[in-house]
Scaffold this motif. Sequence first.
Motif, short mmCIF file in Angstrom:
data_model
loop_
_atom_site.label_atom_id
_atom_site.label_comp_id
_atom_site.label_asym_id
_atom_site.label_seq_id
_atom_site.Cartn_x
_atom_site.Cartn_y
_atom_site.Cartn_z
N MET A 1 0.87 -1.20 -0.08
CA MET A 1 0.02 -0.05 -0.23
C MET A 1 0.72 1.35 0.12
SD MET A 1 -0.96 0.55 3.83
CE MET A 1 0.11 0.12 5.07
N ILE A 2 0.39 2.47 -0.26
CA ILE A 2 0.92 3.66 -0.02
C ILE A 2 0.89 4.28 1.19
CG2 ILE A 2 0.73 6.11 -1.01
CD1 ILE A 2 -0.62 4.97 -3.41
N VAL A 3 2.38 4.43 1.50
CA VAL A 3 2.49 4.96 2.93
C VAL A 3 2.91 6.54 2.79
CG1 VAL A 3 4.23 4.67 4.60
CG2 VAL A 3 3.64 2.85 3.67
N ALA A 4 2.48 7.23 3.70
CA ALA A 4 2.60 8.50 3.76
C ALA A 4 3.12 9.13 5.46
CB ALA A 4 1.35 9.29 3.36
N GLU A 5 3.40 10.22 5.52
CA GLU A 5 3.85 10.69 6.61
C GLU A 5 3.28 12.29 6.90
OE1 GLU A 5 8.45 10.21 8.20
OE2 GLU A 5 8.17 11.12 6.23
N ARG A 6 2.86 12.35 8.37
CA ARG A 6 2.05 13.53 8.41
C ARG A 6 2.98 14.73 8.39
NH1 ARG A 6 -1.57 16.23 12.13
NH2 ARG A 6 -0.04 17.80 12.15
N LYS A 7 2.57 15.87 7.56
CA LYS A 7 3.54 17.19 7.64
C LYS A 7 3.30 17.77 8.85
CE LYS A 7 3.00 18.61 2.68
NZ LYS A 7 4.43 18.82 2.33
N PRO A 8 4.37 18.62 9.23
CA PRO A 8 4.32 19.42 10.65
C PRO A 8 2.99 20.43 10.61
CG PRO A 8 6.53 19.61 9.51
CD PRO A 8 5.57 18.84 8.55
N THR B 1 -5.09 5.21 6.10
CA THR B 1 -5.90 4.77 7.39
C THR B 1 -4.95 3.71 8.00
OG1 THR B 1 -8.08 5.57 6.81
CG2 THR B 1 -7.92 3.76 8.35
N VAL B 2 -4.66 2.72 6.99
CA VAL B 2 -4.02 1.56 7.65
C VAL B 2 -2.66 2.06 8.06
CG1 VAL B 2 -3.13 -0.71 6.83
CG2 VAL B 2 -5.21 0.19 5.79
N CYS B 3 -1.88 3.06 7.38
CA CYS B 3 -0.60 3.41 8.12
C CYS B 3 -0.59 4.37 9.08
CB CYS B 3 0.31 3.52 6.77
SG CYS B 3 0.09 5.30 6.22
N LEU B 4 -2.08 4.52 9.63
CA LEU B 4 -2.14 5.42 10.73
C LEU B 4 -1.79 6.87 10.61
CD1 LEU B 4 -0.80 2.78 13.33
CD2 LEU B 4 -3.22 3.06 12.62
N THR B 5 -1.75 7.30 9.37
CA THR B 5 -1.46 8.77 9.01
C THR B 5 -2.40 9.58 8.78
OG1 THR B 5 0.59 7.98 8.44
CG2 THR B 5 -0.10 10.22 7.74
N VAL C 1 0.10 15.51 4.18
CA VAL C 1 0.80 14.56 4.46
C VAL C 1 1.92 14.55 3.34
CG1 VAL C 1 -0.80 12.88 5.13
CG2 VAL C 1 -0.22 12.72 2.90
N ASN C 2 3.16 14.02 3.52
CA ASN C 2 4.09 13.69 2.39
C ASN C 2 4.06 12.14 2.19
OD1 ASN C 2 5.35 16.30 2.38
ND2 ASN C 2 6.39 15.57 4.10
N THR C 3 3.86 12.04 0.84
CA THR C 3 3.54 10.57 0.31
C THR C 3 4.92 10.15 -0.10
OG1 THR C 3 1.54 11.37 -0.72
CG2 THR C 3 2.19 9.16 -1.41
N THR C 4 5.24 9.05 1.03
CA THR C 4 6.54 8.50 0.89
C THR C 4 7.02 7.19 0.09
OG1 THR C 4 6.03 7.53 2.86
CG2 THR C 4 7.42 9.57 2.89
N PHE C 5 6.17 6.35 0.00
CA PHE C 5 6.60 4.87 -0.59
C PHE C 5 5.22 3.87 -0.77
CE2 PHE C 5 8.32 4.78 3.56
CZ PHE C 5 7.83 3.38 4.16
N MET C 6 5.76 2.69 -1.45
CA MET C 6 4.91 1.84 -1.44
C MET C 6 5.40 0.73 -0.69
SD MET C 6 3.39 1.27 -5.13
CE MET C 6 4.55 1.79 -6.08
N GLY C 7 4.64 0.42 0.55
CA GLY C 7 5.37 -0.58 1.61
C GLY C 7 4.82 -1.58 2.32
N TRP D 1 6.42 0.71 8.72
CA TRP D 1 6.27 0.07 7.31
C TRP D 1 7.39 0.32 6.59
CZ3 TRP D 1 2.70 2.11 10.66
CH2 TRP D 1 1.31 1.50 10.64
N THR D 2 7.90 -0.70 5.64
CA THR D 2 9.11 -0.53 4.88
C THR D 2 8.81 -0.57 3.39
OG1 THR D 2 10.03 -1.66 6.95
CG2 THR D 2 11.40 -1.77 4.73
N GLU D 3 9.52 0.17 2.71
CA GLU D 3 9.44 0.39 1.19
C GLU D 3 9.74 -1.06 0.65
OE1 GLU D 3 11.73 3.06 -0.75
OE2 GLU D 3 10.47 3.13 -2.43
N ASN D 4 8.97 -1.49 -0.18
CA ASN D 4 9.18 -2.95 -1.00
C ASN D 4 8.98 -2.67 -2.59
OD1 ASN D 4 9.97 -4.47 1.11
ND2 ASN D 4 8.04 -5.63 1.25
#
Lengths: 239, 298
Positions: free
Chosen positions: A1-8, A32-36, A114-120, A128-131
Motif C-alpha cells: 500500500m501507499i505509505v505517507a507521513e504527516r506534515k508538521p 488509514t492503514v498506515c495510521l497517518t 501529508v508527504n507521500t513517501t513509498f509503497m511498502g 512500514w518499509t518500502e518494497n
Amino acid sequence: MIVAERKPLEEIRRNLAGRKKVLVLGCGGCVTVCLTGGERQADMLASQLRTAAKVAGEPVEVTVRTPTRQCDREFIDTLKADVEAADAVVSLACGVGVQLMAEVYETKPVLPAVNTTFMGAHSGPGTWTENCRGCGQCVLAETGGVCPVARCAKSLINGACGGTNKGKCEVSRDIDCAWYLIYKRLKARGDLSFLRAEREPLDWGMSSSGTRRTLVHAEVNDQAHRRGAEGAEGAAERK
Amino acid sequence: MSKFRDSLASGRFTFTGEIGPPKGTNVEPVLEEAVHYLKDCCAAVNVTDIQTAVMRMSSLAVCRMLVERGIEPVLQMVTRDRNRLALQSDLLGAAALGVENVLALTGDHTTMGDHKEAKPVYDLDSVGLLQTMRKLESGTDLGRTMKGEPNQLDGAPKFFKGCVVTPCAEEVEPQIIKLEKKVAAGAEFVQTQAVYDPRAFEKFMKSIGHIKVPVMVGIVLLKNAGMAKYMNANVPGVVVPKEITARLAAADKKELKKVSVQIAGELIRDMRGCCQGAHIMPLGWDKEIPRVIEASGA
C-alpha cells in the motif's frame, strides 16, 4: 500500500494562510492503514488546527469528513456541499487523492497534510518499509521475491556492488543488502541461475522516471462507453 | 594502442597507479606528481571518477592531461552520475581524446559523499556499462532508430575494458558470479579491492582459475595503525590482519612511511606469483609508489 507521513502542523497552517473555514479530509484507504490519514488522524489534525488558531487569536471553523477513498470520483463527488462551504480543504490522502480532489473541485485550494513517501508493507509494530517502486517490469519471479529495484540503493540488476557488507547496504547498517537476500534465498532453493544470467539494462521508460502512465482495461472501458451511448439514445427516445 | 594491454598480454608483472582529480581547477600538483613518480614505473595510471561521491574535476579531463604528458590513463567510469546517453557520449569522447583504457564501476552511493541531496542515477550497472562499451565497439549504441533498428555509429571506438572485484568479501561466491558476468560482458582486465591477506588472495585466485583475464591485486597504502583499524571496521571486503596493524602501531613516527612502503612491497612480493599485476592506490602518497615497487622486488 501507499505509505505517507504527516506534515508538521506549522507547514499546514502556513499553507492555509489564515483561511477561516477549513474542511479536513481524511481518507479511508491506505493512509488509514498506515495510521497517518484516517478518521482518527483527521479528527486529531482538526483539533490541532482549532487549538493553534485559538492560541494565535484567529479562530477557525474546522469540519471533518473521511470518505472511503479520495482516489476515486465516486467517493469524492458526494462531498460537494462540504467543499463549497469551506475556504480550503486540507487533505490527509496521498498525493493521488489530493490531486483528484483538486481536479474535481478546481476552484477550491486543496492542500496536502501529508508527504507521500513509498509503497511498502507493514513490517513491524507501527513500522512500514518500502518494497516496490512500480518499475513496470517485475522481476520478482527470478529474484526469490526480493526486489532489487526498490530494495537495492542503486537498483542494480546484475548482483551486489562492492559496498555489500556483512549482509548490509553500504548506505546504512540498518538496511539489508537486497542482493545478499536474493543470493541467500536462491541458494537455499538450490538455483542460482538468475544470479548467473547476464541481464541487459532495465527499461526505465516503463518506470516512474518515464512519462505519466495510464492503465486501461479495454473490456471495462468499452462496456462503459457502450452503456453511456445507450443511455444517451434512451434519453433521446424519451423526449 | 594501449601499452597497458600489451604489458599484461606480454605476461610481464604489470603495475598501475592511481590519482584523484582536484576539488577545484588547480590540477598542476597532481599532474606533476604523476609525471615525476608514476610515469616511469606504472604501465598506466587510473584516474578516479568523483571518488566516494565527493565532487571533483572530471576524470576524463585529467585523463587527457595525462595523455598529453605521455602517461597512459585508465579512465574510471561510475554509473552513479550519468545515464546511458551521457555515458555513451563520454565514452565516444574518451576514444576521440586518445583514452582507451576504461574501468567500469558502479560507484559509491551519493549519500556517502558531500552532495547527499543529489539524485543518484544508476541507469546502468557495471555489467551494463561493459555491455555498452562492447556495443559501441561493434559500431552501434544502446538506442534504436525510428524504425526500431540499431543505430549505426560514424566511427567505432576501441577500448581496453576493465572491472573490479572484492577478493576478501565474507561471501565470496556472489563476487565470483558477478566477476564471471563482467568478463562475459567484455571485461579484459581486473583490478581488485585492497588485499592484505596473501593466503586468502591465493585461495580466491584458485577459485577463479576458470576466468582467463589478467588480475591485478589492489594495494592501498596503510598510512598508520588507525587507518588499518578504520579500514577493517568500515571498508566492505577489506581485512587487515592483526600483524600488519601491530607493525604500524609499533613503528616510530619518523619511520612510519618506510614501514608502510615495506608492508605494501612485501604484500606484492607474496602475491605476485598468483596474479598478473598490482594496482597501487597511494591515496596521496604518490611519491612512495616507486619505493613500493622496489620493495616488492618485481
